[in-house]
Write a protein that holds these residues in place. Sequence first.
Motif, PDB file in Angstrom:
ATOM      1  N   LEU A  10       0.829  -1.199   0.000  1.00 28.07           N
ATOM      2  CA  LEU A  10       0.000   0.000   0.000  1.00 28.07           C
ATOM      3  C   LEU A  10       0.869   1.256   0.000  1.00 28.07           C
ATOM      4  O   LEU A  10       1.801   1.377   0.792  1.00 28.07           O
ATOM      5  N   ARG A  11       0.541   2.187  -0.887  1.00 27.63           N
ATOM      6  CA  ARG A  11       1.209   3.491  -0.861  1.00 27.63           C
ATOM      7  C   ARG A  11       0.809   4.272   0.369  1.00 27.63           C
ATOM      8  O   ARG A  11       1.611   4.969   0.986  1.00 27.63           O
ATOM      9  N   ARG A  12      -0.473   4.163   0.708  1.00 23.60           N
ATOM     10  CA  ARG A  12      -1.011   4.903   1.847  1.00 23.60           C
ATOM     11  C   ARG A  12      -2.075   4.058   2.518  1.00 23.60           C
ATOM     12  O   ARG A  12      -2.972   3.539   1.848  1.00 23.60           O
ATOM     13  N   ALA A  13      -1.967   3.886   3.809  1.00 25.34           N
ATOM     14  CA  ALA A  13      -2.963   3.097   4.539  1.00 25.34           C
ATOM     15  C   ALA A  13      -4.216   3.937   4.770  1.00 25.34           C
ATOM     16  O   ALA A  13      -4.127   5.138   5.041  1.00 25.34           O
ATOM     17  N   PRO A  14      -5.398   3.319   4.633  1.00 27.65           N
ATOM     18  CA  PRO A  14      -6.633   4.071   4.870  1.00 27.65           C
ATOM     19  C   PRO A  14      -6.779   4.434   6.341  1.00 27.65           C
ATOM     20  O   PRO A  14      -6.460   3.640   7.213  1.00 27.65           O
ATOM     21  N   TYR A  59      -4.608   4.720  -7.621  1.00 29.07           N
ATOM     22  CA  TYR A  59      -3.194   5.097  -7.520  1.00 29.07           C
ATOM     23  C   TYR A  59      -2.853   5.696  -6.154  1.00 29.07           C
ATOM     24  O   TYR A  59      -1.676   5.735  -5.782  1.00 29.07           O
ATOM     25  N   ARG A  60      -3.852   6.117  -5.445  1.00 31.01           N
ATOM     26  CA  ARG A  60      -3.592   6.598  -4.082  1.00 31.01           C
ATOM     27  C   ARG A  60      -3.081   5.449  -3.206  1.00 31.01           C
ATOM     28  O   ARG A  60      -2.246   5.640  -2.335  1.00 31.01           O
ATOM     29  N   PHE A  61      -3.617   4.242  -3.463  1.00 30.43           N
ATOM     30  CA  PHE A  61      -3.230   3.078  -2.668  1.00 30.43           C
ATOM     31  C   PHE A  61      -2.136   2.243  -3.326  1.00 30.43           C
ATOM     32  O   PHE A  61      -1.300   1.648  -2.644  1.00 30.43           O
ATOM     33  N   PHE A  62      -2.150   2.156  -4.654  1.00 31.12           N
ATOM     34  CA  PHE A  62      -1.265   1.218  -5.347  1.00 31.12           C
ATOM     35  C   PHE A  62      -0.536   1.887  -6.507  1.00 31.12           C
ATOM     36  O   PHE A  62      -1.140   2.615  -7.291  1.00 31.12           O
ATOM     37  N   GLY A  63       0.756   1.579  -6.634  1.00 30.42           N
ATOM     38  CA  GLY A  63       1.529   2.117  -7.732  1.00 30.42           C
ATOM     39  C   GLY A  63       1.283   1.405  -9.039  1.00 30.42           C
ATOM     40  O   GLY A  63       1.444   1.982 -10.111  1.00 30.42           O
ATOM     41  N   ASN A  64       0.856   0.130  -8.953  1.00 27.18           N
ATOM     42  CA  ASN A  64       0.626  -0.659 -10.165  1.00 27.18           C
ATOM     43  C   ASN A  64      -0.221  -1.882  -9.812  1.00 27.18           C
ATOM     44  O   ASN A  64      -0.552  -2.101  -8.636  1.00 27.18           O
ATOM     45  N   LYS A  65      -0.533  -2.674 -10.829  1.00 22.38           N
ATOM     46  CA  LYS A  65      -1.416  -3.822 -10.589  1.00 22.38           C
ATOM     47  C   LYS A  65      -0.714  -4.912  -9.786  1.00 22.38           C
ATOM     48  O   LYS A  65      -1.370  -5.702  -9.092  1.00 22.38           O
ATOM     49  N   ALA A  67       1.268  -4.451  -7.191  1.00 21.61           N
ATOM     50  CA  ALA A  67       1.072  -4.096  -5.791  1.00 21.61           C
ATOM     51  C   ALA A  67      -0.351  -4.400  -5.346  1.00 21.61           C
ATOM     52  O   ALA A  67      -0.596  -4.832  -4.214  1.00 21.61           O
ATOM     53  N   MET A  68      -1.319  -4.187  -6.253  1.00 23.93           N
ATOM     54  CA  MET A  68      -2.715  -4.469  -5.951  1.00 23.93           C
ATOM     55  C   MET A  68      -2.937  -5.967  -5.745  1.00 23.93           C
ATOM     56  O   MET A  68      -3.625  -6.391  -4.809  1.00 23.93           O
ATOM     57  N   ALA A  69      -2.316  -6.791  -6.602  1.00 24.98           N
ATOM     58  CA  ALA A  69      -2.431  -8.236  -6.458  1.00 24.98           C
ATOM     59  C   ALA A  69      -1.773  -8.714  -5.174  1.00 24.98           C
ATOM     60  O   ALA A  69      -2.260  -9.639  -4.519  1.00 24.98           O
ATOM     61  N   ASP A  70      -0.673  -8.073  -4.796  1.00 23.71           N
ATOM     62  CA  ASP A  70      -0.002  -8.448  -3.552  1.00 23.71           C
ATOM     63  C   ASP A  70      -0.882  -8.144  -2.354  1.00 23.71           C
ATOM     64  O   ASP A  70      -0.961  -8.930  -1.403  1.00 23.71           O
ATOM     65  N   SER A 118      -8.004 -18.390  -7.095  1.00 20.59           N
ATOM     66  CA  SER A 118      -7.384 -19.448  -7.896  1.00 20.59           C
ATOM     67  C   SER A 118      -6.148 -18.959  -8.636  1.00 20.59           C
ATOM     68  O   SER A 118      -5.259 -19.747  -8.964  1.00 20.59           O
ATOM     69  N   LEU A 119      -6.076 -17.654  -8.882  1.00 17.72           N
ATOM     70  CA  LEU A 119      -4.910 -17.097  -9.570  1.00 17.72           C
ATOM     71  C   LEU A 119      -3.895 -16.511  -8.602  1.00 17.72           C
ATOM     72  O   LEU A 119      -2.710 -16.816  -8.649  1.00 17.72           O
ATOM     73  N   VAL A 120      -4.363 -15.667  -7.692  1.00 23.81           N
ATOM     74  CA  VAL A 120      -3.443 -14.969  -6.785  1.00 23.81           C
ATOM     75  C   VAL A 120      -3.076 -15.824  -5.577  1.00 23.81           C
ATOM     76  O   VAL A 120      -1.931 -15.790  -5.112  1.00 23.81           O
ATOM     77  N   ASP A 121      -4.086 -16.566  -5.051  1.00 21.27           N
ATOM     78  CA  ASP A 121      -3.808 -17.415  -3.894  1.00 21.27           C
ATOM     79  C   ASP A 121      -3.250 -16.533  -2.764  1.00 21.27           C
ATOM     80  O   ASP A 121      -3.831 -15.525  -2.419  1.00 21.27           O
ATOM     81  N   PHE A 122      -2.114 -16.929  -2.187  1.00 19.22           N
ATOM     82  CA  PHE A 122      -1.419 -16.093  -1.211  1.00 19.22           C
ATOM     83  C   PHE A 122      -0.203 -15.427  -1.864  1.00 19.22           C
ATOM     84  O   PHE A 122       0.731 -15.009  -1.193  1.00 19.22           O
ATOM     85  N   GLY A 123      -0.237 -15.371  -3.195  1.00 15.62           N
ATOM     86  CA  GLY A 123       0.865 -14.805  -3.950  1.00 15.62           C
ATOM     87  C   GLY A 123       1.635 -15.849  -4.733  1.00 15.62           C
ATOM     88  O   GLY A 123       2.609 -15.542  -5.401  1.00 15.62           O
ATOM     89  N   ASN A 124       1.177 -17.112  -4.670  1.00 13.95           N
ATOM     90  CA  ASN A 124       1.949 -18.204  -5.253  1.00 13.95           C
ATOM     91  C   ASN A 124       2.023 -18.182  -6.775  1.00 13.95           C
ATOM     92  O   ASN A 124       2.997 -18.646  -7.348  1.00 13.95           O
ATOM     93  N   GLN A 125       0.991 -17.672  -7.430  1.00 10.70           N
ATOM     94  CA  GLN A 125       0.921 -17.800  -8.873  1.00 10.70           C
ATOM     95  C   GLN A 125       1.511 -16.621  -9.642  1.00 10.70           C
ATOM     96  O   GLN A 125       1.749 -16.712 -10.825  1.00 10.70           O
ATOM     97  N   ILE A 126       1.714 -15.523  -8.948  1.00  8.18           N
ATOM     98  CA  ILE A 126       2.238 -14.326  -9.597  1.00  8.18           C
ATOM     99  C   ILE A 126       3.513 -13.928  -8.861  1.00  8.18           C
ATOM    100  O   ILE A 126       3.520 -13.902  -7.639  1.00  8.18           O
ATOM    101  N   PRO A 127       4.591 -13.614  -9.535  1.00  2.55           N
ATOM    102  CA  PRO A 127       5.841 -13.271  -8.837  1.00  2.55           C
ATOM    103  C   PRO A 127       5.761 -11.903  -8.185  1.00  2.55           C
ATOM    104  O   PRO A 127       6.240 -10.905  -8.703  1.00  2.55           O
TER     105      PRO A 127
END
Length: 205
Positions: A10-14, A59-65, A67-70, A118-127
């Motif tokens: 997160l760029r900025r926490a709510p 973009y207030r919260f995430f610099g890119n997709k 970071a959003m997936a993470d 099924s894709l993101v899981d806990f981060g396993n499928q995307i580096p």
Amino acid sequence: MRPVPHTTSLRRAPVQRRSAERLTRILDACADLLDEVGYDALSTRAVALRAGVPIGSVYRFFGNKRAMADALAQRNLERYTERVTERLKGTGAEGWRAAVDAVLDEYLAMKRTAPGFSLVDFGNQIPIGSGHAEPNTRVADRLTDLLSGYLAREPDEDLRRTFLIAVETADALVHLAFRVSPEGDEKVIGETRELLRAYLARVLD
């Protein structure tokens, strides 16, 4: 509304409730779109449109997709931990085998029903994420901390290594089960359960 954990992505926490609700909508939209179009075709603009928020809010919260997936992966881990904790309350004195069943069953339930999981899981499928916090290590550490109290065991290096091996093994076999069948091949899942019990018995019995 379920709270969103504050993650390093997160760029900025709510701070305010309205901001937290907006972040939840963004991650919900991200999860839905991952199921519909996959990670490669995912865009921050599409997420903003689905969430009904200005692109600047994303973009207030995430610099890119990535970071959003993470952040979505981290939220998945928080929700998974909550589900396992609730299941353990009902196992009573059934022992570690019931606890392992709860850990595996709740993972399978999320795999089958949670949007984007099924894709993101806990981060396993995307580096994504740093090399010092690999997804399976995150999961193993969380389960060690959670189960050590239930098992009345010290969460020492040996127990952490044991759970990390168990998590890595289960992760590979569950992915195999879902490659064999969209809902997870029950025979492969059954073999996974038996393998985990046999491996953990030497440490936990």
